[in-house]
Design a protein around this motif. Sequence first.
Motif, PDB file in Angstrom:
ATOM      1  N   SER A 150      58.035  28.365  52.905  1.00 16.47           N
ATOM      2  CA  SER A 150      59.284  28.267  52.148  1.00 16.47           C
ATOM      3  C   SER A 150      59.538  26.822  51.690  1.00 16.47           C
ATOM      4  O   SER A 150      60.077  26.597  50.594  1.00 16.47           O
ATOM      5  CB  SER A 150      60.458  28.743  52.997  1.00 16.47           C
ATOM      6  OG  SER A 150      60.585  27.964  54.178  1.00 16.47           O
ATOM      7  N   GLN A 151      59.132  25.845  52.503  1.00 17.27           N
ATOM      8  CA  GLN A 151      59.306  24.443  52.121  1.00 17.27           C
ATOM      9  C   GLN A 151      58.425  24.097  50.922  1.00 17.27           C
ATOM     10  O   GLN A 151      58.866  23.451  49.970  1.00 17.27           O
ATOM     11  CB  GLN A 151      58.974  23.532  53.303  1.00 17.27           C
ATOM     12  CG  GLN A 151      59.964  23.606  54.445  1.00 17.27           C
ATOM     13  CD  GLN A 151      59.566  22.754  55.622  1.00 17.27           C
ATOM     14  OE1 GLN A 151      58.446  22.866  56.124  1.00 17.27           O
ATOM     15  NE2 GLN A 151      60.471  21.896  56.066  1.00 17.27           N
ATOM     16  N   ILE A 152      57.169  24.542  50.969  1.00 14.54           N
ATOM     17  CA  ILE A 152      56.245  24.307  49.849  1.00 14.54           C
ATOM     18  C   ILE A 152      56.765  24.985  48.587  1.00 14.54           C
ATOM     19  O   ILE A 152      56.730  24.413  47.486  1.00 14.54           O
ATOM     20  CB  ILE A 152      54.836  24.834  50.196  1.00 14.54           C
ATOM     21  CG1 ILE A 152      54.258  24.080  51.402  1.00 14.54           C
ATOM     22  CG2 ILE A 152      53.905  24.724  48.992  1.00 14.54           C
ATOM     23  CD1 ILE A 152      54.043  22.613  51.157  1.00 14.54           C
ATOM     24  N   SER A 153      57.287  26.210  48.750  1.00 13.10           N
ATOM     25  CA  SER A 153      57.815  26.950  47.599  1.00 13.10           C
ATOM     26  C   SER A 153      59.004  26.237  46.976  1.00 13.10           C
ATOM     27  O   SER A 153      59.130  26.156  45.747  1.00 13.10           O
ATOM     28  CB  SER A 153      58.218  28.363  48.041  1.00 13.10           C
ATOM     29  OG  SER A 153      58.810  29.071  46.979  1.00 13.10           O
ATOM     30  N   ASN A 154      59.888  25.677  47.802  1.00  8.57           N
ATOM     31  CA  ASN A 154      61.066  24.977  47.284  1.00  8.57           C
ATOM     32  C   ASN A 154      60.669  23.701  46.545  1.00  8.57           C
ATOM     33  O   ASN A 154      61.248  23.365  45.498  1.00  8.57           O
ATOM     34  CB  ASN A 154      62.018  24.636  48.430  1.00  8.57           C
ATOM     35  CG  ASN A 154      62.710  25.865  49.002  1.00  8.57           C
ATOM     36  OD1 ASN A 154      62.823  26.883  48.317  1.00  8.57           O
ATOM     37  ND2 ASN A 154      63.152  25.789  50.248  1.00  8.57           N
TER      38      ASN A 154
END
Length: 378
Positions: free
Chosen positions: A5-9
Amino acid sequence: MPEDSQISNIHSELQEGMSLAKCRKCGCMKETLEDLESTLSSNLADTNSDLLKNTQNWLDQMEPIQYPCIGCAHCFPAVATNLIHQAFPESAQNDSSGCSFEIREDARFPVPGEYFAFCHGGDCPVAVSTLASVGLAEQLANLKPRELCIVGKTETENIGIDKVVKNIVSNPTIRFLLLTGKDSEGHYSGKTLLALAANGVDDRMKVIGSPGKRPILKNVTHEEVEVFRKQVQIVDLIDCEDVDRIVGKMKELSQEEFSSCGCAKQSKKAEVLQLSDVSTIQAEQPTRFRMDKTGYFVILPKLEKRIILAEHYSYDNTLLRVIEGNSARSLYWTIIENGWVTQLDHAAYLGEELARAELSIQLGFRYVQDKAVFHEER
């Protein structure tokens, strides 16, 4: 290992920013992409590989840099950098920013910038930062409240705050710094100023407790920071764009500063610091004149409509286009974006003339472009 989710954000913020022409020409975006590429390259993992490829593609899409950062209300690269620091804590130690600015000797406000100064003595103890709300600074400047010493934007959490500190410690008249307007998401210059007042800086000159992208001060000393913290009380009106409320707060603060006899409280007097030594280069008059191949501009302020017209002509005096706007900034931005000026000296001249035209509307004087006289239509 960062979560998906961090990479996606991070990807979402940068992808949205790179879809905008302004971001593709911004030094803030280029710096963020370069830092991210370096961070991902040293943290090779399957979950990071796609982001690394996209980052390299985005770097290829970057255009010639036109500005270091324009302090947007939502700064995509700054928000992305904060997310990167959360996902890769070690990246927060990497400081690749390097900004300095001109310092004018023997000037009341030694650092030039986009601000309005009115200081006329000890009865104007308030400085106002409108953070990322540029238009709010102009509104307050037009009102000229007697309590107001200087008003301007503060869009970034490093060089922007450097300038605030330098100009305030050079003016012991200033006792209050009023924070107003929208705080740029990502840079958080307003929250950084509050953190500076509360916590100061560490040995790396990083503002302790700031949520900003890179709150490291490079153009001020520890001594200047401490004088700034002792000299001014920072008042938090962040997100307020109500001019009447802001002016009312100025009057309230000014009344606090004076005793019942009307004399300023001398116990708060701050010592004016000698600014750090920097090299001074003497400016020279131009020795030659170069014609811009794109043509020339005739500037026409229209006082009754409160707009400025810029007529663009070819050298055979054919009118090519008319650009209309209500501010110098919007006009020169449009002209530069469309490639209607190609030489730096021409762009500098045009910016100066448009600024004078804007002031003529604000202050009511007759505008004369360079040596040519243009009469307003009545």
